[in-house]
Structures are given as structure tokens and as C-alpha cells.
Motif scaffolding. Structure first.
Motif, PDB file in Angstrom:
ATOM      1  N   THR A 191       0.847  -1.190   0.000  1.00  0.00           N
ATOM      2  CA  THR A 191       0.000   0.000   0.000  1.00  0.00           C
ATOM      3  C   THR A 191       0.884   1.243   0.000  1.00  0.00           C
ATOM      4  OG1 THR A 191      -1.681  -1.173   1.275  1.00  0.00           O
ATOM      5  CG2 THR A 191      -1.827   1.234   1.218  1.00  0.00           C
ATOM      6  N   PRO A 192       0.676   2.182  -0.924  1.00  0.00           N
ATOM      7  CA  PRO A 192       1.488   3.395  -0.944  1.00  0.00           C
ATOM      8  C   PRO A 192       1.007   4.395   0.099  1.00  0.00           C
ATOM      9  CG  PRO A 192      -0.132   3.485  -2.691  1.00  0.00           C
ATOM     10  CD  PRO A 192      -0.299   2.131  -2.040  1.00  0.00           C
ATOM     11  N   TYR A 252       5.670   9.663   9.861  1.00  0.00           N
ATOM     12  CA  TYR A 252       6.456   8.447  10.004  1.00  0.00           C
ATOM     13  C   TYR A 252       6.310   7.637   8.727  1.00  0.00           C
ATOM     14  CZ  TYR A 252       5.815   9.812  14.909  1.00  0.00           C
ATOM     15  OH  TYR A 252       5.759  10.507  16.091  1.00  0.00           O
ATOM     16  N   LEU A 253       7.405   7.537   7.961  1.00  0.00           N
ATOM     17  CA  LEU A 253       7.385   6.856   6.678  1.00  0.00           C
ATOM     18  C   LEU A 253       7.812   5.407   6.836  1.00  0.00           C
ATOM     19  CD1 LEU A 253       7.497   9.911   5.886  1.00  0.00           C
ATOM     20  CD2 LEU A 253       8.958   9.236   3.958  1.00  0.00           C
ATOM     21  N   ASP A 254       7.069   4.484   6.216  1.00  0.00           N
ATOM     22  CA  ASP A 254       7.533   3.109   6.103  1.00  0.00           C
ATOM     23  C   ASP A 254       8.735   3.089   5.162  1.00  0.00           C
ATOM     24  OD1 ASP A 254       5.459   2.305   7.712  1.00  0.00           O
ATOM     25  OD2 ASP A 254       4.252   1.458   6.089  1.00  0.00           O
ATOM     26  N   THR A 257       1.557   5.794   5.827  1.00  0.00           N
ATOM     27  CA  THR A 257       0.773   4.745   5.162  1.00  0.00           C
ATOM     28  C   THR A 257      -0.234   4.188   6.149  1.00  0.00           C
ATOM     29  OG1 THR A 257       2.650   4.162   3.746  1.00  0.00           O
ATOM     30  CG2 THR A 257       0.898   2.533   3.954  1.00  0.00           C
ATOM     31  N   LEU A 258      -1.446   3.981   5.706  1.00  0.00           N
ATOM     32  CA  LEU A 258      -2.507   3.470   6.570  1.00  0.00           C
ATOM     33  C   LEU A 258      -2.366   1.968   6.745  1.00  0.00           C
ATOM     34  CD1 LEU A 258      -5.524   5.473   5.086  1.00  0.00           C
ATOM     35  CD2 LEU A 258      -4.243   5.962   7.179  1.00  0.00           C
TER      36      LEU A 258
END
Length: 626
Positions: free
Chosen positions: A47-48, A346-348, A548-549
Motif C-alpha cells: 500500500t502506498p 512516520y514513513l515506512d 501509510t494506513l
């Protein structure tokens, strides 16, 4: 030392980024990455992010507690693919985002620790991966893997506790790594003792106490680098208490001139620690200057605001999270006392995220610099033989995502299956009934389905502690040991701080039905592939900080100590009590409290097996998973 980089940051100017998701649905594109054909990344849809970053005037990219995970997470069990980017991918991302500042808050790697345990000496690793900890005998922990971190344009970096457990590791950082930061490696309260030019021992800062610099947009920055009040450092290294540091004359002089913003980095949690001590000292001189804080150590995504003109964030662990702090217009903050609007994200850490925010695709994202770093890391992994296969696991065994005890619990599997199997090999006492006890926190990461390699062994159980035993303890007494050790007022309160840290690694452990319904109603969320971090921190807009959710993974607590299945014998049957070497003194104390027939001492303790803790899983996999 574990490659656990201390908090580090990239600082930069305003930058706007938008992207479409159409070209970013898979983690890897095979013909776009033929040069990485030896690296098998999971070809799974990810998921983006669900919205672009909104840039402010002072923007920072933050990493912390990387602990040697420089090749990213390479397993296909969820949510590992969301953290599958490697340091080369991150380098390409930074190149595309070159107007952003980059900061790291400590713990680049894990450290070899030589410390007294139960009146014995234990030479124990702290957790990283094989890249930082798989070095051959005679080398220094993370010396080779740190060479790749040197190739990233970090603006600021500071030290972590894992760079301080062994003097050799600290000295290697001081002599070989710190110079590459050219004055931007900050150790405001950490010294190392070295010989000066006259051959006399002298205590000097590992890095710089502070630094001042000007951004490309002309913003004047003053920065400090602080570690929490750590007491487990090796001899000839010194950690000054934070409260004493702010009284030093150099500190007073460093903060006397007002900058446009203070940027503080530190290997210190942003909640429930000593950041307020530093902030209060700054506020006593500059009550309105914006303050940006980047912390680390507790391995969580977290945010805190102590006043309306400051924000502190912490950006996870293990190359899973890239923190981005976006500052408001600093010009608007001058000459008034209005609140400053900060945001954080907060980025994956994966290519889908990177490509989304850089408006690139699998064919256009990679840079030559990033590819070179990835190739170099793969060559290092090959040199350390990290792909050596012990066996193949048929399922996941997790630390916190399955109940303890259960068939899916790694703690259950390790102490009930792997330890008894491995310690029975060529052991003349194997036929004697026993109970085996370990510290549950000795296990550092999940054991996931698929190939179990040398790298997995070093990552999951890095400690090289021996197993000891006390003979002829009656079963009835021995079976009371574990409950006594896990009592709230028992010795678990004496947790070593390097283990207690990981108890709070989770982000959201409250998957109540209302919360899950709220999450599932969001677009693009649902199903196993959506598992990941769901963060609720203490800053404004607390439910929307994740880039990202995701649906939160389940979380189940584990006891501080765990034991093997009790033998099926009568209560008066003498058995062996087997335990990790550093538990000896504590177990003796509890045994003496449970009975009065014998006073146990360390003279009653003997070596149970030459097999070390770090070898257990490899032996089990070789014997049972082939």
C-alpha cells in the motif's frame, strides 16, 4: 557494537513533493533491478502513502536505532515487506530529497559487552544483524558496515549506548567514523579517554560538544547531541548526567547567541526522560526560539510537545521508519510569541514510499550512488557468509504477535523446544530431569517462515552467554523459581536497561473494536497485507502521523523470564536447574528464599554445556529443519 546509529538527521529547505500511486504498487521490478538479482526481495503489493508530504521552512529526515539493518527486512511475512528498503534505497531517496537535512540519533550497531554477571565474566553481543555483528574474529563490531553509513550525507549524528559497551568499539568510532562527519558528530555529554600527544591519558569528547551552522536558506542553527543518563558504558568512557551537562560553562557559551532554531539530537526517549532538562535550560535564555528535537533508544514512533514552539519526535527502529519533521515558516515566528506549527510524518522504509514521495518509478528511482551502496552491502554479506543456510522454518514464530505460551510464540518455541534440543547434544546430564530458565528479552526479533540463515541467527539471538546449572534441587522448589522471578516485586525490576528498552517496541497495543472499525473505514486499508504500524503519539493530529494506513498487528505481552516444561516427576525428585550464565546470582538468591534446608552459593554452580546461547537456533535448525 551493533549498528544502531544514534539519532541522525538531514536538515534542509522547503521542498514540495506530490506523486501518483499508479506506478508504485510493487516493491521490486525484476528487469529494473537486474543488478540486484542475488537479492531476493518479496514481490508483493504494498500500500502506498495516502497523501503527499506538505513541506515547511525547515525540514528534517530522521533515522535512529538502525542496529545494522542496512539491507532492510528481507522476509515475506507481514509486515516485513513494508520495511524492505535497504541503505542504498535510502541513499537514493536522500539524493532525490537533497534539499532536506538528514539526522541520526544513535545506535548504528550493537556492541560487544564485557561486564560482570553473577560473579562471572560474560562477553556478550548486543543485537544487530550479521552486517554489523557477523565480522570475523579480530575485527571490530560494525567497523565494515559503518563504512557504508559514512557515504550518506548526514548533517548531524550522535552516539548511542550500543557504541559505548566496549571501549574498542567507542575508540573505533572516535578514530575512524567520527572524522567523516567533519564536526557534525555530536557527543555533548560523552567522553573517551585516549593518550594525548604527550603520551598522557586524557578524557576528550568522542565527537563535538555542539555545532553551529547555516542552512542553504540562511537559517542559523545551533545543535547539541545528548545521550540519556546511561551507566552501562565501558571503562575509559564517560557519560555525564544531563542535569550536570547543562551547568557546564561550554553549554552556557554555546547557547548564549540566539539562533533561528535549536536542533537537538540525542539517544534519549522523547517521552519520560531528560529532554525537559535541556529544553528548560534553553528556555531560561531563549524563551521563544523554536526547538526541534530528535530522540531515540526506545524503538518506537513517538512525538511530544512541551510548549507551543517546540516538537520532539522519535523514529522507530531497525530501518523500519524514516521520520520526517516539517517546520513552519521561521520568519513568521520572529518577533512574537505565537505557536509554531510543526508537523511530523512516520514513513515506512520501502521503495513504494520512496517512489511515491520522489515522483519516480522503479525504472527512474535508483541512483548510481544508491546502487553502489547496495552492491557493497551485498558483497559484505557474502564475505561474512551471512546466507549460510541452517534449515527452513515452516512457520512464523513471533515475540509479541502470538500469545505466550503458544505454538506461534518464539519465546515458547525457544525455551520449550530449541534450548532442550541443543543442550542435550553430547551432554552426559541430558538424561537427568531439569527445568531451564532464560531471560525472555534475550530474544531480539521474530523468527520468520522460510530460510533460517547465519544472519537470522545473529539477528534473533546475538548473545554468546553460556548455560550453567545447579544440581539436586528438588522439583517442588525448582518449579517455584520461575513464578518468583516474574513477580512484580521480584528481580524483574532489576532489568538491564538495554533489555527493558524493547518492551515498548510496539506502537499501538489497543486494537479495540471501535479503533479497528475506524481504521478499516479508511481507504486502502484491510486484509493481511495492510498490517503495519498504527501510531498514536502525544502531538496534535495524533491519529494521522503515519504516512501509510495500516491495520495494527496484534500484540501480546511476554513474561520477563520463561522456562521449559517442568519434568513429570514427584515434588521431592532432585533435578537440575539450568539457566543463562548472567542469571546465576539472582537464582541463588531466590532459591535461598524459597527453602532453608541449604544455603546456595556460586560454588554450587557448574557449566552445563559448551553450547552458547547464540548457537542454539542454528543447531536446532540443522537437526530439525533439514
Amino acid at each position: 557494537m551493533i549498528s544502531k546509529l544514534t539519532p541522525a538527521i538531514l536538515l534542509g529547505l522547503a521542498l514540495r513533493s506530490t506523486a501518483c500511486a499508479d506506478d508504485h504498487l510493487h516493491a521490486r521490478d525484476s528487469h529494473a533491478h537486474e543488478h540486484l538479482e542475488r537479492r531476493e526481495y518479496p514481490q508483493v503489493p504494498l500500500t502506498p502513502p495516502y497523501r503527499p508530504l506538505v513541506w515547511g521552512d525547515l525540514n528534517v529526515i530522521h533515522t535512529t536505532d538502525t542496529h545494522g539493518w542496512l539491507l532492510g527486512h528481507q522476509k515475506s511475512s507481514w509486515a516485513e515487506p513494508y520495511y524492505s528498503g535497504d541503505l542504498g534505497d535510502f541513499a537514493s531517496f536522500v539524493t532525490h530529497m537533497k534539499q532536506i537535512a538528514l539526522v541520526h540519533s544513535g545506535d548504528l550497531h550493537d556492541g560487544m559487552c564485557n561486564y560482570s554477571l553473577s560473579e562471572t565474566q560474560s562477553n556478550s553481543r548486543f543485537p544487530g544483524t550479521g552486517l554489523s555483528d557477523g565480522y570475523p574474529p579480530g575485527d571490530v563490531d560494525a567497523h565494515e558496515s559503518n563504512k557504508f553509513i559514512e557515504r550518506l550525507p548526514y548533517d548531524l549524528m550522535t552516539i548511542g549506548n550500543h557504541e559505548l559497551y566496549g571501549y574498542a568499539d567507542t575508540y573505533d568510532m572516535y578514530t575512524n567514523f567520527v572524522p567523516h562527519l567533519a564536526g557534525r558528530y555530536l557527543t555533548s555529554n560523552v567522553n573517551i579517554t585516549v593518550f594525548n600527544s604527550d603520551g598522557e591519558p586524557e578524557s576528550v569528547p568522542v565527537g563535538n560538544r555542539y555545532t553551529k551552522f547555516t542552512t542553504r536558506k540562511g537559517r542559523r542553527i545551533t545543535s547539541l547531541g545528548v545521550i540519556f543518563n546511561f551507566t552501562g558504558n565501558d571503562v575509559n568512557t564517560t557519560v555525564q548526567a544531563v542535569g550536570d551537562m547543562v551547568k557546564e560553562q561550554w553549554f552556557v557559551e554555546a547557547i548564549a547567541e540566539e539562533p533561528d532554531a535549536f536542533v537537538l539530537i540525542g539517544h534519549m526517549p522523547v517521552s519520560n526522560d531528560n529532554w525537559p532538562t535541556v529544553v528548560n535550560a534553553l528556555r531560561a535564555v531563549h524563551p521563544l526560539t523554536p526547538i526541534l528535537i530528535f530522540g531515540g533508544h526506545t524503538h518506537i514512533r513517538d512525538c511530544r510537545q512541551d510548549d507551543g514552539r517546540s516538537m520532539a519526535i522519535e523514529s522507530g527502529r531497525y530501518m523500519e521508519t524514516i521520520g520526517v519533521k516539517l517546520g513552519a515558516d521561521l520568519d513568521a515566528a520572529k518577533g512574537n510569541s505565537d505557536n509554531v506549527t510543526f508537523t511530523r510524518r512516520y514513513l515506512d522504509q520501502n521503495r513504494v514510499t520512496y517512489e511515491y514521495h520522489t515522483q519516480t518509478s522503479n525504472r527512474t528511482f535508483d541512483t548510481d550512488h544508491g546502487r553502489s551502496i547496495t552492491r557493497g552491502l551485498e558483497e559484505l554479506a557474502a564475505r561474512f557468509n551471512l546466507s549460510h543456510l541452517y534449515g527452513t522454518a515452516q512457520q512464523d514464530y513471533t515475540l509479541f504477535h502470538n500469545p505466550y505460551p503458544s505454538n506461534g510464540s518464539l519465546v515458547s518455541f525457544f525455551i520449550e523446544n530449541a534450548v532442550p534440543y541443543a543442550l542435550a547434544i553430547n551432554n552426559t546430564r541430558a538424561s537427568i530431569p531439569n527445568i531451564m530458565i532464560i531471560d525472555s528479552w534475550a530474544l531480539r526479533f521474530d523468527l520468520l517462515k522460510g530460510s533460517f540463515t547465519k544472519n537470522d541467527q545473529l539477528t534473533i539471538m546475538p548473545y554468546q552467554d553460556s548455560f550453567l546449572y545447579i544440581a539436586n534441587v528438588t522439583s517442588g522448589i525448582a518449579n517455584q523459581l520461575l513464578p518468583a522471578m516474574n513477580k512484580p516485586m521480584g528481580i524483574q525490576q532489576k532489568r538491564d536497561e538495554t533489555q527493558a528498552v524493547f518492551s515498548s517496541h510496539k506502537i499501538d497495543d489497543t486494537p479495540d473494536s471501535a479503533r479497528l472499525e475506524e481504521i478499516d473505514d479508511r481507504p486502502g486499508v484491510g486484509g493481511q497485507a495492510s498490517f503495519g504500524y498504527v501510531t498514536r503519539d502525544s502531538c496534535p493530529d495524533a491519529d494521522n502521523a503515519d504516512d501509510t494506513l495500516h491495520t495494527p498487528l496484534p500484540y501480546y505481552p511476554v513474561p520477563s523470564y520463561s522456562g521449559s516444561n517442568p519434568p513429570n516427576v514427584t515434588a521431592d525428585t532432585p533435578i537440575d536447574v539450568v539457566f543463562l550464565s548472567f542469571l546465576g546470582k539472582e537464582i541463588i538468591g531466590i532459591l535461598n528464599g524459597l527453602q532453608k534446608d541449604k544455603t546456595y552459593t556460586m560454588a554450587d554452580v557448574s557449566s552445563y554445556s559448551p553450547t552458547l546461547a547464540g548457537d542454539i537456533l542454528g543447531l536446532y535448525a540443522q537437526g530439525m529443519w533439514n
